[in-house]
Write a protein that holds these residues in place. Structure first.
Motif, PDB file in Angstrom:
ATOM      1  N   PHE A  16      47.745  46.399  39.269  1.00 57.15           N
ATOM      2  CA  PHE A  16      46.590  46.916  40.276  1.00 57.15           C
ATOM      3  C   PHE A  16      46.354  48.505  40.412  1.00 57.15           C
ATOM      4  CE2 PHE A  16      48.133  42.764  42.375  1.00 57.15           C
ATOM      5  CZ  PHE A  16      47.366  42.238  41.514  1.00 57.15           C
TER       6      PHE A  16
ATOM      7  N   ALA B 151      43.935  49.568  37.920  1.00 60.76           N
ATOM      8  CA  ALA B 151      42.587  49.035  38.217  1.00 60.76           C
ATOM      9  C   ALA B 151      42.118  50.066  39.354  1.00 60.76           C
ATOM     10  CB  ALA B 151      42.832  47.723  38.720  1.00 60.76           C
TER      11      ALA B 151
ATOM     12  N   GLY C 247      38.171  40.764  34.643  1.00 58.37           N
ATOM     13  CA  GLY C 247      38.207  42.000  35.281  1.00 58.37           C
ATOM     14  C   GLY C 247      38.996  43.012  34.470  1.00 58.37           C
TER      15      GLY C 247
ATOM     16  N   SER D 180      41.513  33.900  42.204  1.00 59.77           N
ATOM     17  CA  SER D 180      41.119  35.374  42.186  1.00 59.77           C
ATOM     18  C   SER D 180      42.106  36.198  41.253  1.00 59.77           C
ATOM     19  CB  SER D 180      41.069  36.088  43.509  1.00 59.77           C
ATOM     20  OG  SER D 180      42.544  35.987  44.002  1.00 59.77           O
ATOM     21  N   GLY D 181      43.459  36.065  41.095  1.00 55.08           N
ATOM     22  CA  GLY D 181      44.296  36.410  40.056  1.00 55.08           C
ATOM     23  C   GLY D 181      43.584  36.122  38.708  1.00 55.08           C
TER      24      GLY D 181
ATOM     25  N   THR E  57      38.537  41.977  43.180  1.00 58.11           N
ATOM     26  CA  THR E  57      39.854  40.877  43.028  1.00 58.11           C
ATOM     27  C   THR E  57      40.962  41.516  43.283  1.00 58.11           C
ATOM     28  OG1 THR E  57      39.550  41.241  40.516  1.00 58.11           O
ATOM     29  CG2 THR E  57      38.476  39.108  41.781  1.00 58.11           C
ATOM     30  N   ALA E  58      41.342  43.003  42.964  1.00 54.95           N
ATOM     31  CA  ALA E  58      42.518  43.467  43.296  1.00 54.95           C
ATOM     32  C   ALA E  58      42.999  43.416  44.742  1.00 54.95           C
ATOM     33  CB  ALA E  58      42.753  44.909  42.605  1.00 54.95           C
TER      34      ALA E  58
ATOM     35  N   TYR F 205      40.792  38.193  38.101  1.00 59.03           N
ATOM     36  CA  TYR F 205      41.171  39.559  38.157  1.00 59.03           C
ATOM     37  C   TYR F 205      41.491  39.951  36.606  1.00 59.03           C
ATOM     38  CZ  TYR F 205      44.231  43.870  38.091  1.00 59.03           C
ATOM     39  OH  TYR F 205      44.889  44.864  37.895  1.00 59.03           O
TER      40      TYR F 205
ATOM     41  N   GLN G 166      43.905  40.153  45.672  1.00 56.39           N
ATOM     42  CA  GLN G 166      45.350  40.088  45.237  1.00 56.39           C
ATOM     43  C   GLN G 166      46.321  40.595  46.276  1.00 56.39           C
ATOM     44  OE1 GLN G 166      46.930  37.981  42.217  1.00 56.39           O
ATOM     45  NE2 GLN G 166      44.853  36.950  43.304  1.00 56.39           N
TER      46      GLN G 166
ATOM     47  N   ALA H   2      37.457  43.900  38.697  1.00 59.07           N
ATOM     48  CA  ALA H   2      38.867  44.266  38.896  1.00 59.07           C
ATOM     49  C   ALA H   2      39.132  44.879  40.163  1.00 59.07           C
ATOM     50  CB  ALA H   2      39.310  45.030  37.619  1.00 59.07           C
TER      51      ALA H   2
ATOM     52  N   THR I 285      49.434  44.152  32.547  1.00 57.21           N
ATOM     53  CA  THR I 285      48.665  43.255  32.889  1.00 57.21           C
ATOM     54  C   THR I 285      49.293  41.968  32.036  1.00 57.21           C
ATOM     55  OG1 THR I 285      46.807  44.438  33.501  1.00 57.21           O
ATOM     56  CG2 THR I 285      46.703  41.884  33.340  1.00 57.21           C
TER      57      THR I 285
END
Length: 236
Positions: free
Chosen positions: A169, A172, A110, A102-103, A82-83, A106, A86, A79, A146
């Motif tokens: 995010f 995260a 993630g 990637s989203g 990938t955050a 995530y 993003q 997470a 999320t």
């Protein structure tokens, strides 16, 4: 599911005025450096599979507790990485497919599994009540923000998607501010240096609450007009 987490148009995700004048993005490289440093220091502890190296208190009376802690940390590491992807504006503009995938990583690889595990781990571990409540609340907030952001993307409510994913995010990357707040509370002179209390307040409450406050402030400074939202697609 063809529209799930599709790339959000740059006009929706960028702050007002970003299309006419771009300012240097200095905070994202700093975030990437912090995430990299944190993972280099913390992740090897859990890859060793040695419970004695865990920074999270382990309940030796619950055999599944430590494996769930390791899984929580690994999903949380995904997470974090990938955050950063993003939140990378130029990647979102120039490589929408990378942003989209990637989203998905995530969300599904993630933050969702990491948050679900946190909700399960908190009551099993030897945390005090304040810390367990903080960890559980963090997990629930991460799940809700999320999922709401995910549903908004599916329904093409892009401004709502942007808002709730930024909140997601914020949860995260809370591990970074959690550690900072813990160290701060342990170093401030004139207050009792109780690791249990500092860990509960700084490590499980203050960090993610601060992040959510900053995200809320940012969104109010850079609002997205709702007319930019796209109509809901007529097929799945």
């Amino acid at each position: 599911m063809s529209h799930l987490l599709e790339p959000v148009p740059p006009s929706v995700m960028q702050p007002d005025g970003a299309g006419t004048r771009r300012r240097p993005n200095v905070w994202l490289p700093l975030l990437v450096l912090l995430v990299a440093a944190f993972l280099l220091v913390s992740l090897p502890r859990y890859l060793s599979l040695d419970p004695a190296q865990s920074l999270v208190p382990v309940n030796e009376g619950a055999p599944l507790h430590y494996p769930m802690v390791v899984a929580h940390v690994l999903f949380g590491s995904v997470a974090l990485v990938t955050a950063c992807l993003q939140l990378w504006p130029s990647l979102r503009r120039t490589r929408p497919a990378v942003h989209r995938w990637s989203g998905r990583v995530y969300v599904f690889g993630g933050i969702l599994p990491s948050a679900l595990l946190a909700v399960v781990i908190a009551p099993l571990g030897p945390l005090n009540l304040l810390g367990a409540l903080g960890a559980t609340t963090w997990g629930l907030v991460a799940l809700v923000t999320t999922v709401v952001g995910l549903v908004a993307a599916r329904r093409r409510r892009l401004a709502e998607h942007r808002r709730f994913m930024l909140y997601s995010f914020a949860t995260a990357i809370a591990i970074l501010t959690n550690r900072a707040m813990f160290l701060l509370l342990m170093s401030v002179p004139g207050i009792p240096h109780d690791p249990g209390l500092a860990g509960a307040v700084g490590g499980f409450w203050a960090g993610w609450l601060i992040n959510l406050g900053v995200a809320h402030w940012w969104l109010h400074r850079h609002p997205v007009p709702r007319p930019q939202d796209a109509p809901r697609a007529g097929h799945a």
